[in-house]
Design a protein around this motif. Structure first.
Motif, PDB file in Angstrom:
ATOM      1  N   ASN A 301     -12.617 -27.932 -36.048  1.00 36.11           N
ATOM      2  CA  ASN A 301     -12.224 -27.624 -37.423  1.00 36.11           C
ATOM      3  C   ASN A 301     -12.298 -26.148 -37.777  1.00 36.11           C
ATOM      4  O   ASN A 301     -12.363 -25.786 -38.951  1.00 36.11           O
ATOM      5  CB  ASN A 301     -13.059 -28.429 -38.424  1.00 36.11           C
ATOM      6  N   LEU A 302     -12.283 -25.262 -36.772  1.00 30.52           N
ATOM      7  CA  LEU A 302     -12.183 -23.840 -37.057  1.00 30.52           C
ATOM      8  C   LEU A 302     -10.719 -23.484 -37.333  1.00 30.52           C
ATOM      9  O   LEU A 302      -9.807 -24.167 -36.878  1.00 30.52           O
ATOM     10  CB  LEU A 302     -12.710 -23.017 -35.883  1.00 30.52           C
ATOM     11  N   PRO A 303     -10.476 -22.391 -38.065  1.00 25.40           N
ATOM     12  CA  PRO A 303      -9.097 -22.032 -38.410  1.00 25.40           C
ATOM     13  C   PRO A 303      -8.269 -21.652 -37.187  1.00 25.40           C
ATOM     14  O   PRO A 303      -8.772 -21.010 -36.258  1.00 25.40           O
ATOM     15  CB  PRO A 303      -9.261 -20.820 -39.337  1.00 25.40           C
ATOM     16  N   ALA A 314     -18.038 -25.845 -38.598  1.00 27.38           N
ATOM     17  CA  ALA A 314     -17.835 -26.700 -39.769  1.00 27.38           C
ATOM     18  C   ALA A 314     -19.060 -27.589 -39.913  1.00 27.38           C
ATOM     19  O   ALA A 314     -19.754 -27.882 -38.938  1.00 27.38           O
ATOM     20  CB  ALA A 314     -16.581 -27.549 -39.604  1.00 27.38           C
ATOM     21  N   LEU A 320     -17.871 -25.152 -44.243  1.00 25.30           N
ATOM     22  CA  LEU A 320     -17.326 -24.316 -43.180  1.00 25.30           C
ATOM     23  C   LEU A 320     -17.917 -22.917 -43.301  1.00 25.30           C
ATOM     24  O   LEU A 320     -18.025 -22.370 -44.395  1.00 25.30           O
ATOM     25  CB  LEU A 320     -15.799 -24.238 -43.292  1.00 25.30           C
ATOM     26  N   ALA A 357      -9.836 -24.310 -44.096  1.00 27.87           N
ATOM     27  CA  ALA A 357      -9.921 -23.519 -42.869  1.00 27.87           C
ATOM     28  C   ALA A 357      -8.686 -22.646 -42.675  1.00 27.87           C
ATOM     29  O   ALA A 357      -8.794 -21.448 -42.381  1.00 27.87           O
ATOM     30  CB  ALA A 357     -10.119 -24.443 -41.671  1.00 27.87           C
TER      31      ALA A 357
END
Length: 368
Positions: A301-303, A314, A320, A357
């Motif tokens: 779930n990182l950008p 996250a 986040l 994100a």
């Protein structure tokens, strides 16, 4: 502000988070952005104020990682060391070969080793538990998040090498010198009310409904939060989280080589049995030293809108925190709203975390 982040994108991001509090299920939220050592934006929405601190859950792992990187830079720790050489009590049951690096990358072989409340309160009982732990698979052969066991070992390693309990080292050597005193581990019960946002079920329909004890609800008990499990029980404001990220580069407390080693990708794989964090997400996860790194797949779930070197974590359920070393941007979104199941893999929950994100990751990379 306009020269540090894209203002229109920031407005969209803040509106998205504010809407989840004003029209959605979240009781409160706090968001902060920093760049070039400066706090660019800091907003609090709902039933909270700017001094309110949040239970960081997995977002706190980056703070724990920073402690480890500090020891590495100061020459007090080598990740190739065997844990048992530092903590002899850990060695029984075939764990002699486990390395510090394997603990930090969740490949040590004991992901669900038990250490619960109230045993966690007593150091001698913790050490006895370390000795009883058994390997589920050979160290280094499988990537599976060591939810709490890894952090307890990290805390003991810090104490063995510095002479200070982990919470004291974090406060005295890092948080206080940096002026980031909202960051705290082991908040006493009598100081929690009014200062730490209480966990609130977002989907409770009756007083009889009980949350799943697994996950974040474990820390809804003030006694457990006060016990200070290092990997998830840290509290802080969003502003102090993003400034901690900035301090890794700008404060001079950390050696640049140590931070670079901490954020270097050590493995990229699918977390084994990741029903908790994955939620059906097929993206692989890249690991540095106790942080996830975006890498080529932007897992966990990182950008995907930042650089491949972006790192952080996250947290359950809508949190986040990350730093992008290439753009110099750090970001944190914290909330105290959680579904009864603890983790929100619904279409709405998945879309919310993804939107936050992706908008946040591009705040600096999309400057005019």
């Amino acid at each position: 502000m306009s020269d540090l982040v894209a203002p229109e994108r920031l407005d969209v991001l803040l509106h998205r988070i504010r809407r989840e509090v004003e029209r959605g299920p979240l009781p409160s939220a706090q968001v902060a952005v920093a760049r070039a050592g400066r706090l660019v934006a800091f907003e609090t929405y709902g039933d909270a104020g700017p001094d309110t601190r949040y239970v960081l859950q997995s977002v706190g792992r980056s703070i724990v990682a920073g402690v480890v990187w500090k020891l590495i830079g100061d020459g007090l720790l080598d990740v190739g060391e065997q844990v048992a050489a530092i903590i002899p009590e850990f060695a029984p049951n075939g764990k002699e070969e486990v390395t510090v690096e394997q603990v930090l990358t969740h490949t040590a072989g004991f992901p669900f080793a038990p250490l619960g409340f109230p045993k966690m309160l007593d150091r001698e009982q913790r050490l006895a538990a370390f000795g009883r732990w058994r390997l589920d698979y050979p160290p280094g052969t499988r990537f599976q998040f060591h939810l709490t066991s890894a952090a307890w070992l990290i805390a003991e390693i810090v104490e063995r090498r510095t002479g200070l309990a982990f919470a004291d080292y974090l406060r005295e050597r890092l948080a206080r010198p940096l002026g980031l005193e909202s960051i705290e581990l082991g908040v006493p019960e009598d100081r929690q009310p009014g200062t730490v946002a209480p966990m609130t079920a977002t989907d409770r329909t009756s007083d009889e409904q009980e949350p799943d004890p697994w996950g974040p609800w474990y820390l809804s008990d003030p006694k457990v939060l006060a016990a200070g499990e290092p990997s998830h029980a840290l509290v802080a404001t969003a502003a102090d989280v993003v400034l901690y990220f900035q301090a890794l580069e700008h404060s001079g407390l950390w050696k640049p080589d140590a931070v670079a080693e901490g954020t270097r990708i050590r493995l990229t794989d699918h977390p084994y049995g990741d029903q908790i964090y994955g939620g059906g997400d097929e993206r692989r996860t890249s690991m540095g030293l106790f942080v996830t790194v975006a890498g080529p797949d932007s897992g966990s779930n990182l950008p995907s809108t930042g650089s491949p070197s972006l790192f952080g974590s996250a947290g359950a359920a809508y949190q986040l925190g990350f730093m992008d070393p290439e753009s110099g941007l750090s970001f944190a979104c914290l909330s105290n709203g959680y579904p009864l199941a603890g983790y929100d893999h619904s279409p709405h929950g998945t879309a919310l975390l993804r939107d936050i994100a992706e908008l946040a990751g591009g705040l600096a990379t999309e400057l005019p």
